[in-house]
Motif scaffolding. Structure first.
Motif, PDB file in Angstrom:
ATOM      1  N   ASN A 119      39.996  53.845  40.347  1.00  0.00           N
ATOM      2  CA  ASN A 119      39.256  52.579  40.239  1.00  0.00           C
ATOM      3  C   ASN A 119      39.934  51.683  41.232  1.00  0.00           C
ATOM      4  O   ASN A 119      41.304  51.494  41.388  1.00  0.00           O
ATOM      5  N   THR A 120      39.159  50.891  41.970  1.00  0.00           N
ATOM      6  CA  THR A 120      39.728  49.830  43.054  1.00  0.00           C
ATOM      7  C   THR A 120      39.243  48.387  42.761  1.00  0.00           C
ATOM      8  O   THR A 120      38.254  48.200  41.804  1.00  0.00           O
ATOM      9  N   GLY A 121      40.244  47.676  43.276  1.00  0.00           N
ATOM     10  CA  GLY A 121      39.741  46.058  43.195  1.00  0.00           C
ATOM     11  C   GLY A 121      40.981  45.322  44.040  1.00  0.00           C
ATOM     12  O   GLY A 121      41.506  45.957  44.694  1.00  0.00           O
ATOM     13  N   TRP A 122      41.097  44.071  43.366  1.00  0.00           N
ATOM     14  CA  TRP A 122      42.247  43.251  43.903  1.00  0.00           C
ATOM     15  C   TRP A 122      43.071  42.453  43.005  1.00  0.00           C
ATOM     16  O   TRP A 122      42.653  42.261  41.909  1.00  0.00           O
ATOM     17  N   VAL A 123      44.419  42.224  43.381  1.00  0.00           N
ATOM     18  CA  VAL A 123      45.228  41.293  42.589  1.00  0.00           C
ATOM     19  C   VAL A 123      45.595  40.212  43.386  1.00  0.00           C
ATOM     20  O   VAL A 123      45.781  40.551  44.466  1.00  0.00           O
ATOM     21  N   LYS A 124      45.502  39.075  42.743  1.00  0.00           N
ATOM     22  CA  LYS A 124      45.912  37.915  43.342  1.00  0.00           C
ATOM     23  C   LYS A 124      47.184  37.177  42.784  1.00  0.00           C
ATOM     24  O   LYS A 124      47.128  37.104  41.442  1.00  0.00           O
ATOM     25  N   ILE A 125      48.194  36.862  43.404  1.00  0.00           N
ATOM     26  CA  ILE A 125      49.311  36.272  42.787  1.00  0.00           C
ATOM     27  C   ILE A 125      49.573  34.975  43.403  1.00  0.00           C
ATOM     28  O   ILE A 125      49.770  34.971  44.663  1.00  0.00           O
ATOM     29  N   GLU A 126      49.708  33.932  42.653  1.00  0.00           N
ATOM     30  CA  GLU A 126      49.940  32.702  43.275  1.00  0.00           C
ATOM     31  C   GLU A 126      51.138  32.061  42.511  1.00  0.00           C
ATOM     32  O   GLU A 126      51.409  32.113  41.295  1.00  0.00           O
ATOM     33  N   LYS A 127      51.470  31.089  43.020  1.00  0.00           N
ATOM     34  CA  LYS A 127      52.523  30.139  42.624  1.00  0.00           C
ATOM     35  C   LYS A 127      52.221  28.906  42.697  1.00  0.00           C
ATOM     36  O   LYS A 127      51.886  28.164  43.896  1.00  0.00           O
ATOM     37  N   LYS A 128      52.407  28.042  41.663  1.00  0.00           N
ATOM     38  CA  LYS A 128      51.794  26.689  41.501  1.00  0.00           C
ATOM     39  C   LYS A 128      52.924  26.039  40.738  1.00  0.00           C
ATOM     40  O   LYS A 128      53.162  26.392  39.572  1.00  0.00           O
ATOM     41  N   ALA A 129      53.847  24.978  41.137  1.00  0.00           N
ATOM     42  CA  ALA A 129      54.705  24.219  40.387  1.00  0.00           C
ATOM     43  C   ALA A 129      55.540  24.886  39.526  1.00  0.00           C
ATOM     44  O   ALA A 129      55.605  24.989  38.293  1.00  0.00           O
ATOM     45  N   SER A 153      38.304  43.845  39.272  1.00  0.00           N
ATOM     46  CA  SER A 153      37.909  45.324  39.528  1.00  0.00           C
ATOM     47  C   SER A 153      36.844  45.240  40.307  1.00  0.00           C
ATOM     48  O   SER A 153      35.713  44.579  40.055  1.00  0.00           O
ATOM     49  N   ASP A 154      36.717  46.142  41.338  1.00  0.00           N
ATOM     50  CA  ASP A 154      35.038  46.102  41.866  1.00  0.00           C
ATOM     51  C   ASP A 154      34.051  46.420  40.889  1.00  0.00           C
ATOM     52  O   ASP A 154      32.809  46.589  41.255  1.00  0.00           O
ATOM     53  N   ASP A 155      34.164  47.142  39.811  1.00  0.00           N
ATOM     54  CA  ASP A 155      33.239  47.660  39.032  1.00  0.00           C
ATOM     55  C   ASP A 155      32.754  46.458  38.051  1.00  0.00           C
ATOM     56  O   ASP A 155      31.909  46.763  37.330  1.00  0.00           O
ATOM     57  N   SER A 156      33.413  45.352  38.261  1.00  0.00           N
ATOM     58  CA  SER A 156      33.095  44.153  37.202  1.00  0.00           C
ATOM     59  C   SER A 156      32.789  42.801  38.109  1.00  0.00           C
ATOM     60  O   SER A 156      33.193  42.859  39.328  1.00  0.00           O
ATOM     61  N   ASN A 157      31.985  41.937  37.538  1.00  0.00           N
ATOM     62  CA  ASN A 157      31.791  40.735  38.186  1.00  0.00           C
ATOM     63  C   ASN A 157      32.725  39.869  37.782  1.00  0.00           C
ATOM     64  O   ASN A 157      32.827  38.679  38.335  1.00  0.00           O
ATOM     65  N   ASP A 158      33.388  40.036  36.641  1.00  0.00           N
ATOM     66  CA  ASP A 158      34.430  38.907  36.162  1.00  0.00           C
ATOM     67  C   ASP A 158      35.888  39.133  36.762  1.00  0.00           C
ATOM     68  O   ASP A 158      36.147  40.292  37.176  1.00  0.00           O
ATOM     69  N   ILE A 159      36.346  37.936  37.067  1.00  0.00           N
ATOM     70  CA  ILE A 159      37.754  38.157  37.399  1.00  0.00           C
ATOM     71  C   ILE A 159      38.736  37.743  36.196  1.00  0.00           C
ATOM     72  O   ILE A 159      38.519  36.881  35.281  1.00  0.00           O
ATOM     73  N   ASP A 160      39.680  38.882  35.704  1.00  0.00           N
ATOM     74  CA  ASP A 160      40.248  38.771  34.770  1.00  0.00           C
ATOM     75  C   ASP A 160      41.726  37.802  35.120  1.00  0.00           C
ATOM     76  O   ASP A 160      42.218  37.749  36.207  1.00  0.00           O
TER      77      ASP A 160
END
Lengths: 452, 565
Positions: free
Chosen positions: B479-489, B498-505
């Motif tokens: 299973n493939t997709g992407w992970v985004k790590i952000e830092k705010k304040a 996941s590439d298999d889903s339309n939703d961002i968790d």
């Protein structure tokens, strides 16, 4: 007296939470009526009063100004399309934790906000059979729903008085989920048969225990089990089985099991190899609900033909064409038309596949499935003949209330929006609702695309 | 000798003073407190009265302008400050010990599911299914937990504390949020409620909401049967066998007898409806709890005529899009408008209930303590009257728990639970100055700003920020997709798609980032069944590798690399 309270409770369960459903008044003028059961009536009016068809004839005028009047001159008016296999309007589909889960009822998880329901209305579909998935040999209870889109109350979707139905499944799905997944029966197709036999035997014992208690023979109140209550009701002929099936040998197997337990009401779903056992199905009195031309998505479903519906029909099996998909449900009239290309069914035969036949399979043919006085005012209006590839639905009416109006509906027909909904989410949503038959199954974790 | 005593006395005083920080309690030298010259709002809707209050042994003894101040009274001059009855939190997990080895039952995976031999999903025990109605919350409570202090600092003096868990987590108790002593000393009503949730397990039966509903029916009906069989056995009826005891069913008997309310956590319309279906079928006394959206069911709720608890969980305000307006299509505008309307509906729930004459209390379970006042203010800004807001926080909750003779208002004979504000609580910049719980005085002083140095991002940390691809191998299925790590304040946010889903968790918890090691817990769902995935990743340059632990199914290798912006 109190002893039978439990039984009364379970029987009444689905009807306890019924809220007020809007019953509308509408007059449709001068349309070509495809009545399904009474032929074609040219330039005819149809009057719906308080949600029921009151009159069909010429020169009917609206009893009062409150009636909505639709000018259907040049248009085709048919009974609302019925989908005997669907998973729209549901929160959840699969309780995939046991080979027998008759205790769950998808009617407990109705989602009246599902945009797929509106999209189904846009395809002329007014009633669908919201089904449990196919992960278990004996799955959950299903719910026949009316597409009363616009309500906030999930109970409004429940078609009051519709017979109870339940999902069964043969073959690869229950074997994979339970046999391979948990290392329990069924690990083979033989095992699936044993699941049915064991379950019905246990249900007979359960039934006997309660009868002994209710007649005073036994003094201890037996343990209560919703699962067994439902199985007992199947034995008692109170529930129609809708069984996910593909292979002819398994279809014959289940009919043999049912004969042994004297169970009569069954509709085989998918039933891709139904054409091989059509006479046997007809002799048993089983019905069949098929795809027009969808197969080869897994091993057991390679031996298929687009002539399936026609062969079953010609052999006297009451047959319907279903969607099992939030996308296909929007053009079931196309799917029905395919049986004319593959099998030369007549217009009336083809239309029956998506109207009166699925109604018979769901036990609601006294209420819907044809344009007849006294039936529910569920009507679809097309600009062209619905079996034409150029036909576009114009109005869809449920209980005399217009639920889809191609010209006048808002662009955004969501009932509830979330503040953080991203743009267009409502329009792409149906993709994720596709193929829900195996939704929630552990395999989904592993992203194996298991269809049907 | 005398000298030594004096020294000790001074020492005690100094020690006492030095510990008197933010939200600290005065040393209990005396149990008599005299509140001098406050503006007292005796009950919701009442105009402030300038008066004095005398408290002794935890109770309000006198209110008036001619009180003889006892010699041993601690006098607190609260000149011009507003005095309210202490707030009551109608449903929360306040004070639950954090180190309890519960393996986070909130999120689905029972401990047993993760350890020992694998359980066949359909053969789960009642406990594994989340059915533990016999569990008393009292055993898990500690008055020393930070959550007790945090809630008290916000003016909450009494809470209905419920255990964590799945569909039937256990029994709730009414607890006074006092510091010190033993839990027993703070219990006002023990095991007075049954807490229920529409919470399936991760992978065991019931794994769906409809499974939970079915299980609830079975548990309820078998509790009825156990009671009847037990009675028949006790009466020595002929032909009766000894019923086998069940702790779970036994715990449900007060509910079956309609003597104990079920606090059913429900949130939005569909959930409320599900709880109402069960209530109608089975007939137990219900308190619809944690409601966030009741639009469209309000008539049914009115008909039900049962108490109601509104959740203080509110949506994040919609960020105004600053992008060029010309680029927006008509459809974009339309959807943006719907989002805004949807936000207003959610924050307008309290006002809507008031308009419909539905009385409600408030649960602060799903809101950060620091946001409580802000959220109440939002409800008031969106149309809830101040008097109803105060009622929800005080009298309505007291009524709900059958304790209005003891709490909820500022009257002689009531428990001395008070919130003292520098101005009206509902004013924009109001500050709580004192909170009194049964006469114990907790003074609020501005918090010292914590040293920032430790929290500063280490440069290595930057290496983990950004967007990365992922590829996880689950038993030879990739299973493939992407992970985004952000830092705010100073806080991290992680998104997974996941590439298999339309939703961002984005329901990500327990983020733990140290140098180049990243751990977090993703709550997602598969077809309505909640599932937890624990990520443990180690970064090296633009690449990373590690494991993804999918609740109950095991650990699987995961790797990926940076996706350039």
């Amino acid at each position: 007296m109190k002893k039978i309270l439990y039984i009364a409770l379970t029987i009444c369960m689905p009807y306890l939470c019924i809220a007020q459903v809007t019953m509308g008044d509408v007059l449709i003028k001068n349309g070509t009526l495809l009545t399904i059961t009474k032929g074609i009536l040219a330039e005819t009016d149809i009057l719906v009063e308080k949600g029921k068809i009151k009159r069909i004839g010429k020169n009917i005028s609206a009893p009062s100004a409150s009636y909505k009047v639709i000018d259907a001159k040049g248009m085709f008016v048919m009974p609302g399309i019925i989908d005997a296999h669907s998973h729209i309007g549901l929160d959840v589909v699969n309780e995939a934790t046991s080979p027998v889960t008759s205790e769950v009822n998808v009617g407990d998880g109705i989602d009246p906000f599902d945009i797929n329901v509106y999209q189904a209305l846009a395809g002329g579909v007014t009633v669908s059979h919201a089904m449990h998935g196919s992960a278990n040999a004996i799955g959950g209870q299903c719910q026949t729903i009316k597409h009363r889109y616009g309500t906030y109350n999930p109970s409004d979707f429940i078609m009051e008085g519709a017979p109870r139905t339940i999902k069964f499944a043969l073959g690869e799905n229950p074997i994979r989920v339970h046999g391979e997944g948990s290392g329990i029966v069924p690990r083979t197709r033989m095992g699936v048969e044993q699941i049915f036999r064991t379950a019905f035997t246990e249900a007979s014992i359960y039934k006997q225990k309660w009868e002994d208690y209710n007649t005073g023979k036994a003094k201890d109140i037996p343990e209560y089990s919703t699962r067994m209550e439902v199985l007992r009701d199947i034995l008692d002929g109170k529930i129609i089985i809708h069984c996910h099936s593909y292979r002819a040998d398994e279809i014959l197997m289940l009919m043999n099991v049912l004969k042994d337990f004297n169970i009569k009401k069954i509709c085989f779903q998918h039933v891709n190899e139904g054409f091989k056992v059509a006479p046997e199905l007809a002799a048993f009195g089983a019905t069949a609900s098929v795809f027009a031309d969808w197969w080869a998505y897994k091993m057991e479903v390679y031996y298929s033909t687009a002539y399936n519906a026609a062969i079953l029909t010609r052999n006297g099996v009451i047959t319907s064409i279903n969607s099992d998909s939030g996308e296909l449900i929007r053009h079931l009239y196309h799917e029905a038309a395919k049986t004319q290309r593959y099998g030369n069914l007549t217009d009336e035969e083809a239309l029956k596949l998506i109207t009166i036949n699925p109604a018979i399979q769901l036990g609601i043919d006294g209420r819907v499935g044809s344009l007849e006085v006294g039936k529910d005012g569920d009507i679809a209006i097309f600009d062209k003949h619905p079996l034409s590839i150029y036909a576009i639905p114009q109005f869809t009416i449920v209980d005399g209330t217009v639920k889809f109006d191609r010209k006048n509906d808002k662009i955004d027909m969501r009932i509830i929006a979330n503040p953080d909904d991203k743009v267009t989410s409502s329009f792409i949503e149906y993709h994720s609702h596709d193929d829900r038959c195996m939704e929630g199954v552990a395999d989904f974790l592993f992203k194996v695309h298991s269809h049907k | 000798m005398m000298y030594k005593v004096k020294l000790l006395f001074i020492f005690i005083c100094v020690a006492g003073l030095s510990t008197l920080g933010y939200g600290q309690m005065y040393n209990e030298i005396t149990s008599t407190v005299y509140l001098q010259n406050g503006k007292v709002i005796t009950k919701p809707g009442a105009a402030p009265i300038r008066t004095n209050i005398l408290i002794k042994d935890g109770m309000i003894r006198e209110i008036g302008n001619n009180i003889t101040i006892p010699y041993d009274a601690k006098i607190i001059a609260i000149d011009s400050h507003f005095v309210y009855a202490g707030f009551i939190d109608a449903l929360n997990h306040t004070g639950l010990k954090r180190d309890e080895p519960t393996a986070n039952p909130e999120r689905g995976q029972g401990r047993a599911a993760q350890q020992g031999p694998r359980i066949v999903p359909g053969q789960a025990t009642l406990e594994q299914s989340g059915v533990t109605p016999q569990k008393s919350v009292v055993k898990s409570y500690s008055p020393e937990e930070n959550s007790v202090k945090d809630m008290r600092n916000q003016g909450v003096t009494v809470a209905h504390v419920v255990p964590t868990g799945l569909m039937l987590p256990g029994k709730g108790s009414i607890i006074s949020l006092k510091k010190g002593g033993t839990t027993d000393q703070h219990i006002l009503k023990k095991d007075m409620s049954t807490y229920a949730r529409l919470a399936p397990t991760g992978s065991l039966s019931p794994s769906t909401i409809i499974g939970v509903m079915s299980k609830f029916r079975d548990v309820y009906k078998n509790a009825e049967i156990l009671q009847k069989n037990s009675m028949a056995f006790d009466m020595g009826k002929e032909g009766v066998s000894r019923p086998s005891y069940s702790e779970e069913y036994n715990a449900m008997i007060p509910v079956v007898n309609k003597k104990e309310q079920v606090f059913f956590e429900t949130s939005q319309v569909k959930d409320i409806h599900k709880a109402m279906i069960l209530q109608k079928e089975l007939g137990f006394p219900i308190v619809l709890s944690s409601i966030t959206m009741a639009d469209g069911l309000i008539n049914e709720i009115k008909k039900l005529n049962s108490p109601l608890i509104l959740s203080l969980k509110l949506p994040e305000p919609i960020k105004k899009d600053t992008a060029d307006k010309k680029k927006k299509t008509e459809e974009d505008m339309l959807i943006a408008k719907r989002s805004e309307d949807a936000y207003n509906v959610l924050v307008g729930q309290a006002a809507m209930l008031e308009k419909n004459g539905v009385k409600f209390a408030i649960s602060m379970k799903d809101v950060k303590p620091a946001d409580i006042k802000k959220s109440i203010k939002t409800l008031v800004d969106k149309g809830l009257s101040e008097s109803q807001a105060l009622a929800a926080l005080t009298t309505n909750a007291a009524d709900l728990f059958g304790m209005s003779s003891k709490m909820g208002s500022v009257e002689v004979g009531k428990m001395a639970n008070l919130v003292i504000c520098d101005t009206s609580y509902f004013a924009e910049k109001s500050k709580i100055k004192f909170v009194l719980v049964e006469g114990q005085v907790y003074e609020q002083k501005p918090a010292e700003k914590p040293a920032r140095a430790d929290n500063k991002p280490v440069s290595a940390e930057k290496g983990v920020l950004g967007k990365f691809s992922y590829s996880v191998n689950v038993m030879d299925n990739i299973n493939t997709g992407w992970v985004k790590i952000e830092k705010k304040a100073d806080s991290y946010k992680i998104f997974v798609k996941s590439d298999d889903s339309n939703d961002i968790d984005e329901d990500v918890n327990k983020i733990d980032i140290k140098d180049l090691k990243v751990k977090f817990e993703l709550n997602t769902d598969i077809g309505g069944s909640p599932i937890i995935v624990n990520f443990d990743l180690t970064f090296d340059g633009d690449n990373y590798s590690g494991t993804a632990n999918i609740g109950g199914f095991g650990s699987f290798p995961i790797s990926g690399k940076r996706i350039p912006e």
